[in-house]
Design an enzyme around this catalytic site. Structure first.
Site, PDB file in Angstrom:
ATOM      1  N   SER A 168      -0.776   9.634   1.613  1.00 50.64           N
ATOM      2  CA  SER A 168      -0.413   9.458   2.849  1.00 50.64           C
ATOM      3  C   SER A 168      -1.473   9.766   3.673  1.00 50.64           C
ATOM      4  CB  SER A 168       0.700  10.229   3.376  1.00 50.64           C
ATOM      5  OG  SER A 168       1.060  10.390   4.552  1.00 50.64           O
ATOM      6  N   TYR A 181       5.253  18.519   3.459  1.00 56.43           N
ATOM      7  CA  TYR A 181       4.895  17.358   3.044  1.00 56.43           C
ATOM      8  C   TYR A 181       3.244  17.074   3.121  1.00 56.43           C
ATOM      9  CZ  TYR A 181       4.687  12.099   3.303  1.00 56.43           C
ATOM     10  OH  TYR A 181       4.541  10.881   3.200  1.00 56.43           O
TER      11      TYR A 181
HETATM   12  N1  LIG Z   1       6.763   5.368   5.599  1.00 53.11           N
HETATM   13  C1  LIG Z   1       5.743   5.848   5.574  1.00 53.11           C
HETATM   14  O1  LIG Z   1       5.342   5.992   6.879  1.00 53.11           O
HETATM   15  C2  LIG Z   1       4.685   6.472   4.939  1.00 53.11           C
HETATM   16  C3  LIG Z   1       3.328   6.774   5.156  1.00 53.11           C
HETATM   17  C4  LIG Z   1       2.716   7.054   4.218  1.00 53.11           C
HETATM   18  C5  LIG Z   1       3.175   7.262   2.903  1.00 53.11           C
HETATM   19  N2  LIG Z   1       4.158   7.244   2.565  1.00 53.11           N
HETATM   20  C6  LIG Z   1       4.679   7.540   1.106  1.00 53.11           C
HETATM   21  O2  LIG Z   1       5.075   6.450   0.520  1.00 53.11           O
HETATM   22  C7  LIG Z   1       6.088   6.395  -0.645  1.00 53.11           C
HETATM   23  C8  LIG Z   1       7.365   5.537  -0.223  1.00 53.11           C
HETATM   24  O3  LIG Z   1       7.859   5.983   0.911  1.00 53.11           O
HETATM   25  P1  LIG Z   1       8.779   5.061   1.786  1.00 53.11           P
HETATM   26  O4  LIG Z   1       8.505   5.035   3.245  1.00 53.11           O
HETATM   27  O5  LIG Z   1       9.056   3.748   1.119  1.00 53.11           O
HETATM   28  O6  LIG Z   1      10.149   5.884   1.613  1.00 53.11           O
HETATM   29  P2  LIG Z   1      11.465   5.532   0.668  1.00 53.11           P
HETATM   30  O7  LIG Z   1      12.467   6.604   0.863  1.00 53.11           O
HETATM   31  O8  LIG Z   1      12.132   4.488   0.875  1.00 53.11           O
HETATM   32  O9  LIG Z   1      10.946   5.828  -0.573  1.00 53.11           O
HETATM   33  C9  LIG Z   1      11.080   6.972  -1.269  1.00 53.11           C
HETATM   34  C10 LIG Z   1      11.713   6.679  -2.693  1.00 53.11           C
HETATM   35  O10 LIG Z   1      11.478   7.979  -3.456  1.00 53.11           O
HETATM   36  C11 LIG Z   1      12.829   8.131  -4.187  1.00 53.11           C
HETATM   37  N3  LIG Z   1      12.953   9.411  -4.510  1.00 53.11           N
HETATM   38  C12 LIG Z   1      13.134  10.598  -3.789  1.00 53.11           C
HETATM   39  N4  LIG Z   1      13.498  11.577  -4.450  1.00 53.11           N
HETATM   40  C13 LIG Z   1      13.306  11.372  -5.777  1.00 53.11           C
HETATM   41  C14 LIG Z   1      13.417  12.078  -7.100  1.00 53.11           C
HETATM   42  N5  LIG Z   1      13.505  13.534  -7.127  1.00 53.11           N
HETATM   43  N6  LIG Z   1      13.418  11.173  -8.079  1.00 53.11           N
HETATM   44  C15 LIG Z   1      13.118  10.085  -8.223  1.00 53.11           C
HETATM   45  N7  LIG Z   1      13.083   9.431  -7.036  1.00 53.11           N
HETATM   46  C16 LIG Z   1      13.169  10.001  -5.822  1.00 53.11           C
HETATM   47  C17 LIG Z   1      14.176   7.983  -2.889  1.00 53.11           C
HETATM   48  O11 LIG Z   1      15.062   7.626  -3.606  1.00 53.11           O
HETATM   49  C18 LIG Z   1      13.242   6.538  -2.451  1.00 53.11           C
HETATM   50  O12 LIG Z   1      13.777   5.580  -2.964  1.00 53.11           O
HETATM   51  C19 LIG Z   1       6.380   8.240  -0.326  1.00 53.11           C
HETATM   52  O13 LIG Z   1       5.628   8.831  -1.157  1.00 53.11           O
HETATM   53  C20 LIG Z   1       6.032   8.465   1.038  1.00 53.11           C
HETATM   54  O14 LIG Z   1       5.968   9.702   0.976  1.00 53.11           O
HETATM   55  C21 LIG Z   1       5.055   6.753   3.244  1.00 53.11           C
END
Ligand SMILES: NC(=O)c1ccc[n+]([C@@H]2O[C@H](COP(=O)([O-])OP(=O)(O)OC[C@H]3O[C@@H](n4cnc5c(N)ncnc54)[C@H](O)[C@@H]3O)[C@@H](O)[C@H]2O)c1
Length: 285
Positions: A168, A181
């Site tokens: 991120s 985080y």
């Molecule tokens: N959306 C943003 O702005 C953003 C920005 C930078 C980084 N990210 C990172 O991108 C990745 C995906 O984020 P997203 O925005 O698509 O969110 P999201 O919540 O759709 O995806 C995260 C997924 O991780 C799964 N998860 C959580 N805990 C878990 C566990 N214990 N075991 C297995 N699976 C688990 C959730 O069920 C979910 O499907 C994450 O690592 C997030 O930190 C997101």
């Protein structure tokens, strides 16, 4: 641009069971380029999890899998596992090998980005949940992926394996209300660099991508939370964010998916230990 050398590659994408999430977009992109896909997610609510915005149920993951099959004709299988449990993560890698005979690509995407709050009000349970999913879970997945990749031959002009972790912008800069985080994502980049150095001689590349804000389900919850914390409307919050981004918009899931496809391609075979910003210029170091 499609990467021909992704055809037939076997890719596990963790946390890819949520419709509209980054993981689903990465899986779809790799499938479009011909990869065989293992979608993974938690599948059920467990521990300090907020189901409304945090966890994909098995039915949602099955739905995402079918959408990818319909759109790309790719082979897609699914597996539920808790990233906090090493045996479950090892079983996920085992499922990929049992189903497709090998493992070429691991995308560490599962993450918890909603247990935010004042630093002094963080609890051990919340801290452990964030760190155990975002950092320890990536360690488990990298470890078991590499144990499998080590058994496989080097492929010409590609190498032996690819690991890409979705870190991120929070891996590069701190921000208020997000201490656990930010710590987890900074740690993930350190893990990436060390594992890259150790496994370079095996021709396994290990990189991270660092997206800025993307309005996924998680991102939408973050917009609500952060705008309320600042006394702004969501529109005001997003407008201020856009103002800080040289390319003038927040990220889209495809931006990160495209970066992952590149890092998984043969064109990126000489790139390892990187933490690539995908942030429209918002983050530059
Ligand atoms: N959306 C943003 O702005 C953003 C920005 C930078 C980084 N990210 C990172 O991108 C990745 C995906 O984020 P997203 O925005 O698509 O969110 P999201 O919540 O759709 O995806 C995260 C997924 O991780 C799964 N998860 C959580 N805990 C878990 C566990 N214990 N075991 C297995 N699976 C688990 C959730 O069920 C979910 O499907 C994450 O690592 C997030 O930190 C997101």
């Amino acid at each position: 641009m499609a990467y021909a050398d992704l055809k037939g590659k076997v890719a596990v994408i963790t946390g890819s069971g949520r419709k509209g999430g980054l993981g689903a977009a990465i899986a779809k992109r790799l499938a479009q380029d011909g990869a065989r896909i293992v979608l993974h997610d938690l599948g059920q609510t467990k521990g300090a999890m907020a189901p409304a915005h945090g966890v994909a149920a098995v039915a949602e993951m099955d739905h995402v899998a079918q959408e990818i099959r319909d759109a790309t004709k790719a082979d897609v299988t699914t597996f539920a596992a808790d990233m906090r449990e090493e045996a479950e993560v090892a079983a996920m890698i085992g499922h990929a090998v049992k189903t497709f005979g090998r493992l070429d690509i691991l995308i560490n995407n599962a993450g918890v980005g909603y247990l935010f709050g004042k630093f002094t009000e963080q609890t051990q349970e919340k801290w452990d949940t964030v760190l155990n999913v975002n950092l320890r879970g990536c360690f488990f997945a990298m470890k078991h992926a590499i144990i499998q990749m080590e058994k496989q031959d080097i492929q010409d002009n590609w190498g032996r394996g690819r690991i890409v972790s979705v870190a991120s912008r929070a891996a590069k800069s701190g921000s208020a209300l997000t201490s656990s985080y930010v710590a987890s994502k900074h740690g993930l980049v350190g893990l990436t660099r060390s594992v890259a150095i150790e496994h370079g001689p095996l021709q396994i590349t290990v990189n991270a991508v660092c997206p800025n804000h993307v309005t996924t389900g998680l991102g939408s919850w973050q917009n609500d939370y952060m705008s309320a914390a600042r006394g702004q409307t969501v529109d005001e919050y997003l407008a201020a964010m856009r103002g800080r981004i040289p390319l003038g918009r927040v990220g889209e899931v495809e931006d990160t998916a495209n970066a992952c496809a590149f890092l998984c391609s043969g064109d990126a075979r000489y790139i390892t230990g990187e933490a690539m910003n995908v942030s429209g210029g918002e983050e530059m170091h």
